[in-house]
Design a protein around this motif. Sequence first.
Motif, PDB file in Angstrom:
ATOM      1  N   PRO A   1       0.807  -1.224   0.000  1.00  0.00           N
ATOM      2  CA  PRO A   1       0.000   0.000   0.000  1.00  0.00           C
ATOM      3  C   PRO A   1       0.841   1.275   0.000  1.00  0.00           C
ATOM      4  O   PRO A   1       0.347   2.343  -0.345  1.00  0.00           O
ATOM      5  CB  PRO A   1      -0.833  -0.118   1.277  1.00  0.00           C
ATOM      6  CG  PRO A   1      -0.111  -1.073   2.137  1.00  0.00           C
ATOM      7  CD  PRO A   1       0.642  -1.993   1.225  1.00  0.00           C
TER       8      PRO A   1
ATOM      9  N   GLN B   1       3.078   1.859  -2.030  1.00  0.00           N
ATOM     10  CA  GLN B   1       3.441   2.120  -3.421  1.00  0.00           C
ATOM     11  C   GLN B   1       2.300   2.740  -4.223  1.00  0.00           C
ATOM     12  O   GLN B   1       2.333   2.745  -5.438  1.00  0.00           O
ATOM     13  CB  GLN B   1       3.899   0.821  -4.090  1.00  0.00           C
ATOM     14  CG  GLN B   1       5.134   0.211  -3.483  1.00  0.00           C
ATOM     15  CD  GLN B   1       6.328   1.133  -3.576  1.00  0.00           C
ATOM     16  OE1 GLN B   1       6.585   1.742  -4.613  1.00  0.00           O
ATOM     17  NE2 GLN B   1       7.066   1.250  -2.489  1.00  0.00           N
ATOM     18  N   GLY B   2       1.274   3.210  -3.536  1.00  0.00           N
ATOM     19  CA  GLY B   2       0.206   3.900  -4.243  1.00  0.00           C
ATOM     20  C   GLY B   2      -1.174   3.504  -3.758  1.00  0.00           C
ATOM     21  O   GLY B   2      -1.377   2.446  -3.169  1.00  0.00           O
ATOM     22  N   HIS B   3      -2.105   4.394  -4.037  1.00  0.00           N
ATOM     23  CA  HIS B   3      -3.491   4.206  -3.596  1.00  0.00           C
ATOM     24  C   HIS B   3      -4.115   2.943  -4.194  1.00  0.00           C
ATOM     25  O   HIS B   3      -4.866   2.241  -3.523  1.00  0.00           O
ATOM     26  CB  HIS B   3      -4.307   5.436  -3.961  1.00  0.00           C
ATOM     27  CG  HIS B   3      -5.742   5.339  -3.572  1.00  0.00           C
ATOM     28  ND1 HIS B   3      -6.150   5.322  -2.252  1.00  0.00           N
ATOM     29  CD2 HIS B   3      -6.860   5.213  -4.329  1.00  0.00           C
ATOM     30  CE1 HIS B   3      -7.464   5.207  -2.208  1.00  0.00           C
ATOM     31  NE2 HIS B   3      -7.914   5.143  -3.453  1.00  0.00           N
ATOM     32  N   LEU B   4      -3.828   2.643  -5.462  1.00  0.00           N
ATOM     33  CA  LEU B   4      -4.403   1.470  -6.111  1.00  0.00           C
ATOM     34  C   LEU B   4      -4.023   0.193  -5.362  1.00  0.00           C
ATOM     35  O   LEU B   4      -4.849  -0.698  -5.193  1.00  0.00           O
ATOM     36  CB  LEU B   4      -3.974   1.396  -7.572  1.00  0.00           C
ATOM     37  CG  LEU B   4      -4.534   0.213  -8.365  1.00  0.00           C
ATOM     38  CD1 LEU B   4      -6.063   0.234  -8.364  1.00  0.00           C
ATOM     39  CD2 LEU B   4      -4.010   0.247  -9.791  1.00  0.00           C
ATOM     40  N   ASN B   5      -2.787   0.100  -4.903  1.00  0.00           N
ATOM     41  CA  ASN B   5      -2.366  -1.079  -4.151  1.00  0.00           C
ATOM     42  C   ASN B   5      -3.131  -1.198  -2.842  1.00  0.00           C
ATOM     43  O   ASN B   5      -3.474  -2.299  -2.410  1.00  0.00           O
ATOM     44  CB  ASN B   5      -0.862  -1.052  -3.872  1.00  0.00           C
ATOM     45  CG  ASN B   5      -0.051  -1.441  -5.075  1.00  0.00           C
ATOM     46  OD1 ASN B   5      -0.591  -1.890  -6.082  1.00  0.00           O
ATOM     47  ND2 ASN B   5       1.245  -1.274  -4.991  1.00  0.00           N
ATOM     48  N   SER B   6      -3.397  -0.092  -2.217  1.00  0.00           N
ATOM     49  CA  SER B   6      -4.173  -0.106  -0.979  1.00  0.00           C
ATOM     50  C   SER B   6      -5.589  -0.607  -1.241  1.00  0.00           C
ATOM     51  O   SER B   6      -6.123  -1.426  -0.486  1.00  0.00           O
ATOM     52  CB  SER B   6      -4.202   1.304  -0.379  1.00  0.00           C
ATOM     53  OG  SER B   6      -4.904   1.307   0.832  1.00  0.00           O
ATOM     54  N   VAL B   7      -6.176  -0.152  -2.321  1.00  0.00           N
ATOM     55  CA  VAL B   7      -7.521  -0.586  -2.694  1.00  0.00           C
ATOM     56  C   VAL B   7      -7.516  -2.078  -3.020  1.00  0.00           C
ATOM     57  O   VAL B   7      -8.408  -2.826  -2.611  1.00  0.00           O
ATOM     58  CB  VAL B   7      -8.049   0.238  -3.886  1.00  0.00           C
ATOM     59  CG1 VAL B   7      -9.332  -0.346  -4.452  1.00  0.00           C
ATOM     60  CG2 VAL B   7      -8.247   1.688  -3.473  1.00  0.00           C
TER      61      VAL B   7
ATOM     62  N   GLU C   1      -7.295  -4.100   0.219  1.00  0.00           N
ATOM     63  CA  GLU C   1      -8.570  -4.062   0.940  1.00  0.00           C
ATOM     64  C   GLU C   1      -9.605  -4.950   0.256  1.00  0.00           C
ATOM     65  O   GLU C   1     -10.390  -5.630   0.920  1.00  0.00           O
ATOM     66  CB  GLU C   1      -9.087  -2.624   1.043  1.00  0.00           C
ATOM     67  CG  GLU C   1      -8.290  -1.760   1.989  1.00  0.00           C
ATOM     68  CD  GLU C   1      -8.312  -2.270   3.431  1.00  0.00           C
ATOM     69  OE1 GLU C   1      -9.385  -2.704   3.906  1.00  0.00           O
ATOM     70  OE2 GLU C   1      -7.256  -2.244   4.074  1.00  0.00           O
TER      71      GLU C   1
END
Length: 127
Positions: free
Chosen positions: A46, A48-54, A57
């Motif tokens: 996460p 490494q960017g918002h997309l990875n966090s999404v 999740e």
Amino acid sequence: MEILQRVGAVVPVLIMVAAHAHAAPARPYDSHMTGDELVRDMLADPMQGHLNSVRRERAMGYIDGVMGAAAGRQWCPDRKPVPHEMNYLIVEHMSRLGKDKLKEDAAPAVLAVLARLYPCTAAGARR
């Protein structure tokens, strides 16, 4: 009169389309997440960017949903505590599967790991 003729010509076509849609065979179940996608998304960093966090999740939610739907039937957590790192433990076990298995629906693989870690016994299974 002309409008009624046009409408009258369209009605049989609509009936044929509706009948064909009703008679069409159901599409086979399409997996919402493959094993590859689950492992990739769960291990996405996460930081490494918002997309990875999404993605992470989403993977956690998927695993939690599978766990909740099958608890007490296909895996029985009632005798042992479930660690808060369970999602990572499941993905760790899944990452050891063969490439062909990881291309399939992730839910059966998640359940297989859970059943190994928390087997149901006749006395322990809730119905």
